[in-house]
Design an enzyme around this catalytic site. Sequence first.
Site, PDB file in Angstrom:
ATOM      1  N   ASP A 292       0.807   0.032  -6.070  1.00  0.00           N
ATOM      2  CA  ASP A 292       1.319   0.895  -7.134  1.00  0.00           C
ATOM      3  C   ASP A 292       1.680   2.249  -6.539  1.00  0.00           C
ATOM      4  O   ASP A 292       1.353   2.535  -5.388  1.00  0.00           O
ATOM      5  CB  ASP A 292       0.329   1.021  -8.295  1.00  0.00           C
ATOM      6  CG  ASP A 292      -0.942   1.784  -7.956  1.00  0.00           C
ATOM      7  OD1 ASP A 292      -1.342   1.803  -6.770  1.00  0.00           O
ATOM      8  OD2 ASP A 292      -1.554   2.357  -8.874  1.00  0.00           O
TER       9      ASP A 292
ATOM     10  N   TYR B   3       2.063   6.245  -5.428  1.00  0.00           N
ATOM     11  CA  TYR B   3       1.139   7.345  -5.160  1.00  0.00           C
ATOM     12  C   TYR B   3       0.918   8.114  -6.458  1.00  0.00           C
ATOM     13  O   TYR B   3       1.841   8.269  -7.272  1.00  0.00           O
ATOM     14  CB  TYR B   3       1.724   8.294  -4.112  1.00  0.00           C
ATOM     15  CG  TYR B   3       1.917   7.680  -2.741  1.00  0.00           C
ATOM     16  CD1 TYR B   3       0.856   7.162  -2.022  1.00  0.00           C
ATOM     17  CD2 TYR B   3       3.188   7.639  -2.149  1.00  0.00           C
ATOM     18  CE1 TYR B   3       1.028   6.617  -0.750  1.00  0.00           C
ATOM     19  CE2 TYR B   3       3.374   7.103  -0.882  1.00  0.00           C
ATOM     20  CZ  TYR B   3       2.290   6.587  -0.191  1.00  0.00           C
ATOM     21  OH  TYR B   3       2.462   6.055   1.048  1.00  0.00           O
TER      22      TYR B   3
ATOM     23  N   PHE C 227       5.281   2.974  -0.418  1.00  0.00           N
ATOM     24  CA  PHE C 227       4.803   3.679   0.776  1.00  0.00           C
ATOM     25  C   PHE C 227       5.554   4.980   1.068  1.00  0.00           C
ATOM     26  O   PHE C 227       5.141   5.754   1.921  1.00  0.00           O
ATOM     27  CB  PHE C 227       4.827   2.776   2.022  1.00  0.00           C
ATOM     28  CG  PHE C 227       3.836   1.648   1.961  1.00  0.00           C
ATOM     29  CD1 PHE C 227       2.493   1.861   2.223  1.00  0.00           C
ATOM     30  CD2 PHE C 227       4.249   0.363   1.612  1.00  0.00           C
ATOM     31  CE1 PHE C 227       1.577   0.821   2.146  1.00  0.00           C
ATOM     32  CE2 PHE C 227       3.342  -0.680   1.533  1.00  0.00           C
ATOM     33  CZ  PHE C 227       2.001  -0.457   1.803  1.00  0.00           C
TER      34      PHE C 227
END
Length: 219
Positions: free
Chosen positions: A62, A64, A75
Amino acid sequence: MIGNDWDKLLKTVWESDGFKKFMCEVNKQYNSKTCFPKYENIFNALKMTPYENVKAVIIGQDPYHGDGQAHGLSFSVQKGIAKPPSLQNIFKELKDDLGIEISESGDLTKWAKEGVLLLNSILTVEKNKPLSHKDLGWQLLTDHIIKILNQKNTPVVFILWGSFARSKKVLITNPIHLIIESTHPSPLSAYNGFFGSRPFSKTNNFLKQNKIKEIDFKL
């Protein structure tokens, strides 16, 4: 919704009553709480990497959950934001694998435009609450997207880091594709199989073998 070939592939989803109800719930979350990424960036992975262009998929869990980090790509963080530990480790492996110097920026938009679908399984999150939207229903959509990619008649590399991403392996059944899996790049597990796994060179070697233009991972 997206503005490229994903719209045709997902037309029945976008037009379904179930999806419309689901998006109403997402809207409620965004209207009542601070959620990430920005609403207009929720589907950035699909917007930046059309189905036709997908060469590789990196599946995240999921977004940040800190201010200014998430922008709809797994990412990846926005320019000017400090790289989270997992992303730092991804860049370390990239340097060891392909000799590419570590980028100052953690923005992976260039990868998306190179054909790397940076797909989180859950596309939204509440501020400072990881996995807060895990039960909203996003995985019905993103699992469907993985199944559509599995049907692609050109080879795709599926990069699965960590147990959550690896759980999606059951959706990838087409033998023309390559699955690369390892532990997660987080500091807790990177030394248990992520470092030294060489996912970037393996991806490009596979693409080259299949006469597909290699991905330029340099940022």
